[in-house]
Design an enzyme around this catalytic site. Structure first.
Site, PDB file in Angstrom:
ATOM      1  N   ASP A 320      -4.586  -2.682  -1.832  1.00  0.00           N
ATOM      2  CA  ASP A 320      -3.760  -2.307  -2.979  1.00  0.00           C
ATOM      3  C   ASP A 320      -3.979  -3.283  -4.134  1.00  0.00           C
ATOM      4  O   ASP A 320      -5.090  -3.785  -4.323  1.00  0.00           O
ATOM      5  CB  ASP A 320      -2.290  -2.259  -2.559  1.00  0.00           C
ATOM      6  CG  ASP A 320      -1.509  -1.167  -3.260  1.00  0.00           C
ATOM      7  OD1 ASP A 320      -1.315  -1.284  -4.476  1.00  0.00           O
ATOM      8  OD2 ASP A 320      -1.105  -0.214  -2.593  1.00  0.00           O
ATOM      9  N   HIS A 354       2.466  -2.676  -7.378  1.00  0.00           N
ATOM     10  CA  HIS A 354       2.283  -1.578  -6.425  1.00  0.00           C
ATOM     11  C   HIS A 354       2.076  -2.100  -5.006  1.00  0.00           C
ATOM     12  O   HIS A 354       2.697  -1.614  -4.047  1.00  0.00           O
ATOM     13  CB  HIS A 354       1.091  -0.733  -6.882  1.00  0.00           C
ATOM     14  CG  HIS A 354       0.972   0.591  -6.197  1.00  0.00           C
ATOM     15  ND1 HIS A 354       0.196   0.779  -5.080  1.00  0.00           N
ATOM     16  CD2 HIS A 354       1.520   1.801  -6.487  1.00  0.00           C
ATOM     17  CE1 HIS A 354       0.262   2.047  -4.706  1.00  0.00           C
ATOM     18  NE2 HIS A 354       1.058   2.688  -5.543  1.00  0.00           N
ATOM     19  N   SER A 526       2.354   7.127  -2.492  1.00  0.00           N
ATOM     20  CA  SER A 526       2.085   5.710  -2.240  1.00  0.00           C
ATOM     21  C   SER A 526       3.248   5.046  -1.536  1.00  0.00           C
ATOM     22  O   SER A 526       3.065   4.097  -0.762  1.00  0.00           O
ATOM     23  CB  SER A 526       1.815   4.977  -3.560  1.00  0.00           C
ATOM     24  OG  SER A 526       0.565   5.312  -4.088  1.00  0.00           O
TER      25      SER A 526
END
Length: 679
Positions: A320, A354, A526
């Site tokens: 990520d 994220h 996600s």
């Protein structure tokens, strides 16, 4: 990699003229053929021919000569793209080496070599099986698409040439979640730019102005966006609109606040329009001082799992944007590598947030520390930073890292464009070494994105639940067509769907960790994916099958893990199996902590892969009769009663529907294969 013999090197030199559009010459090599020699000459001629066009005419204003001091213009042309070049082994032919490919590309006009990706260093049980080709190097190069097509045609099956496509990872609020081609307005009917107005948006929080807040204004044409300054304000010039044509406004604070959504806002031109944001704690009682077990974890039954089930001994890779070990719930994250950039240690710099959000869902802890709690707080987390800027080639490097370090589960909250044979082969090789890749289905509201579409991964769709977020937040806009079932769950309208979906997990209004020590409620597949990754880690660590018959790191181990997660899921009332797959994973049943029903006849877990390869989704059986469920099995194929999979409905507060029909039985699968000529 073993050294190559001299005859093989000679074969490489002889093949130079037909392998790439280069000079075909190496020191000591044979002279190239006439056709090969003509290739660079043709390329040079093309370059020379294009030079006058690129320089322009130097004339403007009705043919008058341009001023002498004016710089010559350049004709706009298609820019070069980045490509992956991977040598292929062919029977009776020498395999191209990376050095050979680099030399040929260097001698070719208009091609720039970026770098070479060396194969992973695999030792012992990690190395290739007998008769299996070892993983080879790859070369990255920038060239125009026509050059890439020519290279692909000349090299044939000896060299794979694929675009190094960029990867995506977040839900874009500016793109309407409707199928193409209706995502953008028709540029032929746009309102002239002369029409429009300016307005200032001020966002205030509990303690005053909120800087770095994203503001989106949606009108009849294009969305307009901006970010607030230190005073919490941003002035937007909204072209082609009037205050009466504005459809909605979205406010997205950077950290610790809920989003805000308002339909048909009354905006005053040339004035300040104030919006008050709500803290996460205003809706979540006692948060963050009191540790939160998110609605997603509770929906999957984690609140009923004993605390001793913490994922210890399992290695998880979060591929990520990095992770912030400064966060109170991520202090245990101490291992990682930055694939992008020049500093491998920069994995701790998560500018996007994220990766930190995903890591918190998986392994946030310790238990009782405040903030948020993840599924597997004792698991060993490895952070592979590939964002921002991640491409397929970076994913290759991340998968190589996983193979080198014996990772058990890889969380891949990402997606790409066109399917890649190079990536799929890497994922398959990783699977053969015992790495389970759990991948987001994508957020485009369309078909499942690659690599979630490959049968060698577990593909995760997203769902939400009413009552778990404020009604005036952006999360309330994510229900598919206002879907509201009796249990409160709904399919997320942004989630990709199709027969490739394996399971569906919470992905709307998910609260987790953000740098440096904050929290945020985010949406996306996600966010759904790390829920399943965390549960997968618990199953690998604590299910008896992985201490006995499936302890060996191989593809059977991965398939058994996927089988358990799907077989123990609870079907969802979404009316479409392509949106939910097997349903919502259940921790208690997946771990064997709920009573099991009688075992059915044993079957090979690999049949589950065959179902996906044939495009069969759960509930699409030709026979309406329910087929027997798959039972745990030992390596010899006999039923393994000690590791039986519990079945039956989960303990929930809502109602659940039963599957309309079961999967085809093994006999039906084999009959179908016979009919299509596969047997």
């Amino acid at each position: 990699m073993a050294a190559r013999s001299k005859p093989e090197i000679s074969d490489q030199k002889d093949a130079a003229g037909t392998a790439v559009s280069g000079t075909g010459a190496q020191p000591g090599a044979q002279q190239p053929s006439a056709e090969a020699a003509a290739a660079p000459q043709a390329a040079a001629a093309a370059t020379a021919a294009s030079a006058p066009a690129a320089q322009g005419t130097g004339r403007s204003d009705g043919g008058k000569a341009a001023p002498a001091t004016r710089q010559p213009g350049a004709t706009i042309s298609q820019r070069r793209a980045q490509y992956i070049l991977a040598p292929r082994q062919q029977t009776g032919l020498a395999t191209f080496s990376a050095d050979f490919i680099v030399q040929q590309l260097t001698n070719t006009p208009d091609i720039d070599v970026v770098k070479t990706i060396q194969p992973p260093r695999l030792l012992g049980f990690q190395s290739a099986d007998p008769g299996q080709a070892p993983l080879g190097p790859m070369v990255l190069a920038r060239m125009t698409p026509d050059k890439a097509d020519l290279l692909k045609a000349q090299a044939g099956a000896r060299l794979a040439v694929e675009r190094d496509a960029p990867l995506t990872y977040m839900l874009d609020p500016t793109v309407p979640q409707v199928p193409a081609p209706h995502q953008l307005p028709n540029p032929g009917v746009l309102i002239p730019l002369a029409d429009g107005f300016s307005t200032t948006i001020e966002v205030i929080g509990e303690s005053g102005p909120l800087p770095e807040t994203e503001v989106y204004v949606f009108g009849s044409v294009w969305p307009v966006q901006g970010v607030t300054d230190a005073s919490g304000r941003v002035t937007l010039k909204i072209q082609g609109e009037t205050p009466d044509t504005i459809r909605s406004i979205l406010i997205k604070p950077r950290v610790d606040y809920w989003t805000f959504w308002l339909d048909r806002p009354q905006l005053t031109p040339d004035s300040v329009n104030r919006i008050a944001a709500k803290t996460l704690g205003a809706y979540l009682r006692g948060f963050p001082g009191q540790q939160l077990l998110g609605w997603g974890q509770r929906a999957m039954g984690l609140d009923r799992v004993p605390l001793a089930y913490d994922g210890a001994g399992v290695k998880i890779a979060v591929i990520d944007s990095g992770a912030a070990p400064t966060h109170r719930n991520l202090h245990g994250v101490t291992i990682g590598k930055s694939i992008v950039g020049n500093d491998p240690a920069s994995w701790t710099i998560d500018t996007i947030g994220h990766g930190s959000h995903c890591a918190g869902i998986i392994a946030g802890g310790p238990v009782g520390s405040g903030g948020i709690r993840g599924f597997a707080p004792a698991a060993e987390i490895h952070v592979c930073r590939i964002f921002p800027g991640g491409r397929f080639s970076d994913l290759v490097s991340a998968l190589d890292y996983c193979m080198e370090n014996g990772i058990d589960v890889a969380n891949m909250s990402l997606g790409g464009g066109e399917p890649s044979q190079i990536i799929e082969e890497r994922i398959l090789r990783a699977k053969q070494m015992g790495l389970a890749c759990i991948v987001a289905a994508g957020n485009s509201s369309g078909p499942v994105q690659f690599p979630g579409s490959t049968p060698h991964c577990l593909s995760v769709a997203a769902m939400g639940k009413w009552g778990e977020f404020p009604e005036d937040s952006f999360h309330a806009q994510q229900a598919l067509d206002g879907f509201r079932s009796s249990d409160g769950y709904f399919p997320a309208k942004f989630s990709c769907f199709g027969p490739e979906i394996d399971v569906c997990a919470p992905g709307v209004g998910i609260v987790s960790s953000l740098p440096a020590d904050g929290f945020g409620a985010w949406d996306g597949t996600s966010m759904a994916t790390p829920h399943v990754t965390g549960l997968a880690a618990l199953v690998l660590a604590h299910h008896p099958d992985f201490k006995g018959p499936f302890a060996t790191r191989d593809a059977r181990r991965v398939e058994r893990l996927f089988q358990i997660l799907k077989e123990t899921s609870t079907p969802l009332q979404f009316g479409d199996p392509n949106r939910a797959g097997a349903g919502l994973p259940n921790a208690m049943r997946a771990l064997g902590l709920e009573a099991a029903v009688a075992s059915a006849p044993a079957a090979d877990p690999s049949l589950d892969v065959l179902r996906r390869l044939l495009g069969l989704a759960r509930g699409e059986a030709q026979n309406a009769a329910t087929s027997p469920t798959l039972a745990p099995q030992a390596p010899n194929g006999k039923p393994n009663g000690s590791g039986s999979v519990a079945r039956g409905p989960a303990t929930t507060t809502g109602e659940w529907s039963s599957p309309a029909a079961g999967d085809p039985s093994p006999a039906q699968i084999r009959d179908m294969m016979h009919k299509v000529g596969l047997l």
